[in-house]
Design a protein around this motif. Structure first.
Motif, PDB file in Angstrom:
ATOM      1  N   PHE A  19      36.430  44.537  38.943  1.00 32.03           N
ATOM      2  CA  PHE A  19      37.483  44.263  39.923  1.00 32.03           C
ATOM      3  C   PHE A  19      37.615  42.751  40.083  1.00 32.03           C
ATOM      4  CE2 PHE A  19      35.845  48.456  41.082  1.00 32.03           C
ATOM      5  CZ  PHE A  19      37.011  49.184  41.320  1.00 32.03           C
ATOM      6  N   ASP A  20      38.812  42.220  39.900  1.00 31.20           N
ATOM      7  CA  ASP A  20      39.047  40.783  40.086  1.00 31.20           C
ATOM      8  C   ASP A  20      39.511  40.565  41.527  1.00 31.20           C
ATOM      9  OD1 ASP A  20      38.879  41.283  37.395  1.00 31.20           O
ATOM     10  OD2 ASP A  20      40.762  40.301  36.855  1.00 31.20           O
ATOM     11  N   LEU A  21      38.631  39.990  42.325  1.00 29.79           N
ATOM     12  CA  LEU A  21      38.927  39.798  43.751  1.00 29.79           C
ATOM     13  C   LEU A  21      39.367  38.356  43.964  1.00 29.79           C
ATOM     14  CD1 LEU A  21      38.868  40.777  46.704  1.00 29.79           C
ATOM     15  CD2 LEU A  21      36.425  40.266  46.745  1.00 29.79           C
ATOM     16  N   GLU A  22      40.627  38.166  44.333  1.00 28.75           N
ATOM     17  CA  GLU A  22      41.172  36.798  44.366  1.00 28.75           C
ATOM     18  C   GLU A  22      42.073  36.515  45.566  1.00 28.75           C
ATOM     19  OE1 GLU A  22      42.643  37.483  40.450  1.00 28.75           O
ATOM     20  OE2 GLU A  22      44.691  37.781  41.116  1.00 28.75           O
ATOM     21  N   LEU A  23      42.534  37.536  46.268  1.00 24.15           N
ATOM     22  CA  LEU A  23      43.494  37.363  47.358  1.00 24.15           C
ATOM     23  C   LEU A  23      44.643  36.473  46.890  1.00 24.15           C
ATOM     24  CD1 LEU A  23      41.194  37.154  50.528  1.00 24.15           C
ATOM     25  CD2 LEU A  23      41.950  39.137  49.257  1.00 24.15           C
ATOM     26  N   CYS A  54      31.955  36.249  38.731  1.00 23.08           N
ATOM     27  CA  CYS A  54      32.737  35.043  39.015  1.00 23.08           C
ATOM     28  C   CYS A  54      34.104  35.104  38.340  1.00 23.08           C
ATOM     29  CB  CYS A  54      31.969  33.829  38.506  1.00 23.08           C
ATOM     30  SG  CYS A  54      32.790  32.265  38.845  1.00 23.08           S
ATOM     31  N   HIS A  55      35.120  34.703  39.105  1.00 20.22           N
ATOM     32  CA  HIS A  55      36.488  34.653  38.585  1.00 20.22           C
ATOM     33  C   HIS A  55      37.014  33.226  38.761  1.00 20.22           C
ATOM     34  CE1 HIS A  55      40.165  36.412  37.212  1.00 20.22           C
ATOM     35  NE2 HIS A  55      40.760  36.583  38.376  1.00 20.22           N
ATOM     36  N   SER A  56      36.105  32.249  38.600  1.00 18.18           N
ATOM     37  CA  SER A  56      36.340  30.809  38.764  1.00 18.18           C
ATOM     38  C   SER A  56      36.368  30.427  40.241  1.00 18.18           C
ATOM     39  CB  SER A  56      37.635  30.345  38.080  1.00 18.18           C
ATOM     40  OG  SER A  56      38.773  30.608  38.902  1.00 18.18           O
ATOM     41  N   SER A  96      38.987  28.267  41.628  1.00 13.33           N
ATOM     42  CA  SER A  96      40.347  28.096  42.168  1.00 13.33           C
ATOM     43  C   SER A  96      41.401  28.932  41.447  1.00 13.33           C
ATOM     44  CB  SER A  96      40.754  26.623  42.086  1.00 13.33           C
ATOM     45  OG  SER A  96      41.034  26.275  40.735  1.00 13.33           O
ATOM     46  N   HIS A  97      40.949  29.736  40.456  1.00 12.98           N
ATOM     47  CA  HIS A  97      41.847  30.595  39.683  1.00 12.98           C
ATOM     48  C   HIS A  97      42.806  29.814  38.785  1.00 12.98           C
ATOM     49  CE1 HIS A  97      44.321  34.143  38.656  1.00 12.98           C
ATOM     50  NE2 HIS A  97      43.259  34.829  38.987  1.00 12.98           N
ATOM     51  N   ARG A  98      42.423  28.629  38.348  1.00 12.61           N
ATOM     52  CA  ARG A  98      43.228  27.950  37.326  1.00 12.61           C
ATOM     53  C   ARG A  98      42.841  28.512  35.955  1.00 12.61           C
ATOM     54  NH1 ARG A  98      42.070  21.759  38.188  1.00 12.61           N
ATOM     55  NH2 ARG A  98      39.974  22.600  38.571  1.00 12.61           N
ATOM     56  N   PRO A 107      40.401  33.611  34.753  1.00 13.18           N
ATOM     57  CA  PRO A 107      41.658  33.691  35.507  1.00 13.18           C
ATOM     58  C   PRO A 107      42.825  33.982  34.559  1.00 13.18           C
ATOM     59  CG  PRO A 107      40.382  31.808  36.231  1.00 13.18           C
ATOM     60  CD  PRO A 107      39.668  32.372  35.028  1.00 13.18           C
ATOM     61  N   GLN A 108      43.652  34.919  34.936  1.00 13.41           N
ATOM     62  CA  GLN A 108      44.791  35.368  34.114  1.00 13.41           C
ATOM     63  C   GLN A 108      44.350  35.852  32.735  1.00 13.41           C
ATOM     64  OE1 GLN A 108      48.145  32.629  34.054  1.00 13.41           O
ATOM     65  NE2 GLN A 108      47.680  31.911  36.116  1.00 13.41           N
ATOM     66  N   ASN A 109      43.061  36.181  32.607  1.00 16.33           N
ATOM     67  CA  ASN A 109      42.508  36.632  31.318  1.00 16.33           C
ATOM     68  C   ASN A 109      42.724  35.613  30.212  1.00 16.33           C
ATOM     69  OD1 ASN A 109      41.439  39.241  32.058  1.00 16.33           O
ATOM     70  ND2 ASN A 109      43.572  39.905  32.324  1.00 16.33           N
ATOM     71  N   MET A 111      40.820  46.284  37.340  1.00 10.13           N
ATOM     72  CA  MET A 111      41.985  46.167  38.230  1.00 10.13           C
ATOM     73  C   MET A 111      41.657  45.103  39.275  1.00 10.13           C
ATOM     74  SD  MET A 111      41.548  49.590  40.631  1.00 10.13           S
ATOM     75  CE  MET A 111      42.409  48.982  42.086  1.00 10.13           C
ATOM     76  N   HIS A 112      42.634  44.826  40.118  1.00 12.21           N
ATOM     77  CA  HIS A 112      42.404  43.963  41.280  1.00 12.21           C
ATOM     78  C   HIS A 112      42.228  44.854  42.498  1.00 12.21           C
ATOM     79  CE1 HIS A 112      44.846  41.616  38.405  1.00 12.21           C
ATOM     80  NE2 HIS A 112      44.064  40.620  38.769  1.00 12.21           N
ATOM     81  N   PRO A 113      41.240  44.591  43.343  1.00  4.83           N
ATOM     82  CA  PRO A 113      41.122  45.377  44.579  1.00  4.83           C
ATOM     83  C   PRO A 113      42.433  45.325  45.384  1.00  4.83           C
ATOM     84  CG  PRO A 113      39.237  43.924  44.334  1.00  4.83           C
ATOM     85  CD  PRO A 113      40.194  43.562  43.243  1.00  4.83           C
TER      86      PRO A 113
END
Ligand SMILES: [Zn+2]
Length: 308
Positions: free
Chosen positions: A10-14, A113-115, A117-119, A153-155, A260-262
């Motif tokens: 699950f990619d949790l990023e809000l 970890c999904h970074s 700042s999601h860049r 981020p963004q795969n 998926m994303h939560p």
């Protein structure tokens, strides 16, 4: 081939997932997040009901208890408006409460970890990517966490050597094709079941990291072309995909990896659909036919087999 295994990531990023989006889209996503926390609670409860563990790859900015300084945000080139601001309980930028909820679960969810700042990593130079990872590891440590699994981020893949240097063990690989491309063509392919989800064999890359390819992004079946075709007889395409993926995994071994994303739960991924998947997987697990493991646990297994 690894024994039959189901992995959920699950990619949790809000709202961090939408910082580069046009203002209108970002505003719409912000509005969608208004009821995110109760949906997140229901998602975690569903996982607990079926005793299905998972990896939650988080944007580590969520771990802050207040915004960074303006100078620190300048280093990551965004979010100046959050400088020194306190982390409100319902903020779309902060989420210590969410991570605390995951850590309180008896299921031992993995925090990945999904970074920071999601860049996207393919757009960063090495120094910027290293900063993303160092900040993430530092924040995680202050939370008592050791990050082992990474989701780009963004795969968008990049700087994998830096992942190894920062102590990561694995990452999600090659998922980008699932989120770009013509939606109608994908919907027809789904309806015809020309490419049902398949178990994947994790591989060791040149940096000694385990690359875990995904089998299916679970979103997209609730709205739009896939959802329209799904209503046609003879079968429910989502359930057929789940059943076929699980059957192929039990038969052939390997890792069936859904992601998926939560944030999609209750919107782009229907709660009934996820419940169906979890119920099927739990039954196979209880019959001794399927293991359910986080990305980090799959990596540990593979690295132990490889003598690392
Ligand atoms: Zn993301």
């Amino acid at each position: 081939m690894l024994a039959p295994t189901l992995t959920l990531s699950f990619d949790l990023e809000l709202l961090h997932g939408w910082t580069d989006s046009p203002p209108g889209l970002r505003a719409r996503k912000r509005a969608e997040l208004a009821d995110f926390r109760p949906r997140f609670a229901r998602l975690v409860a569903a996982l607990e009901r079926h005793a299905v563990t998972a990896t939650f790859a988080i944007v580590t900015h969520l771990l802050l208890s207040r915004g960074l300084t303006a100078a620190e945000y300048a280093q990551v080139d965004r979010l100046q408006e959050l400088a020194d601001c306190p982390a409100d309980a319902d903020s779309p930028w902060f989420g210590r409460d969410l991570v605390e909820r995951l850590l309180a679960s008896r299921l031992g969810f993995e925090i990945g970890c999904h970074s920071f700042s999601h860049r996207p990593f393919d757009a960063l130079d090495a120094a910027a990517a290293a900063l993303e990872l160092a900040q993430s590891c530092r924040l995680a440590q202050s939370f008592g966490l050791h990050l082992r699994s990474f989701v780009f981020p963004q795969n968008r893949d990049g700087h994998r050597g830096l992942l190894a240097q920062h102590g990561f063990r694995c990452y999600r690989a090659d998922a980008r094709h699932e989120t770009v491309g013509p939606r109608w063509r994908k919907a027809v392919a789904t309806w015809l079941a020309t490419a049902p989800p398949r178990p994947r064999q994790p591989v060791l890359d040149e940096h000694g990291l385990v690359a875990l390819s995904p089998s299916l992004h679970l979103a997209g079946f609730a709205h739009g072309p896939k959802a329209l075709l799904r209503r046609l007889p003879p079968v429910d395409t989502f359930r057929r995909y789940v059943d076929r993926g699980l059957a192929a995994t039990v038969e052939e071994g390997g890792v069936l990896h859904f992601w998926m994303h939560p944030e999609e739960y209750g919107h782009d991924v229907l709660s009934d659909d996820l419940d169906y998947l979890l119920g099927r997987a739990a039954r196979l697990r209880d019959q001794g036919k399927l293991a359910i493991a986080s990305m980090g646990s799959v990596a540990d297994l593979l690295l132990a087999e490889a003598g690392r």
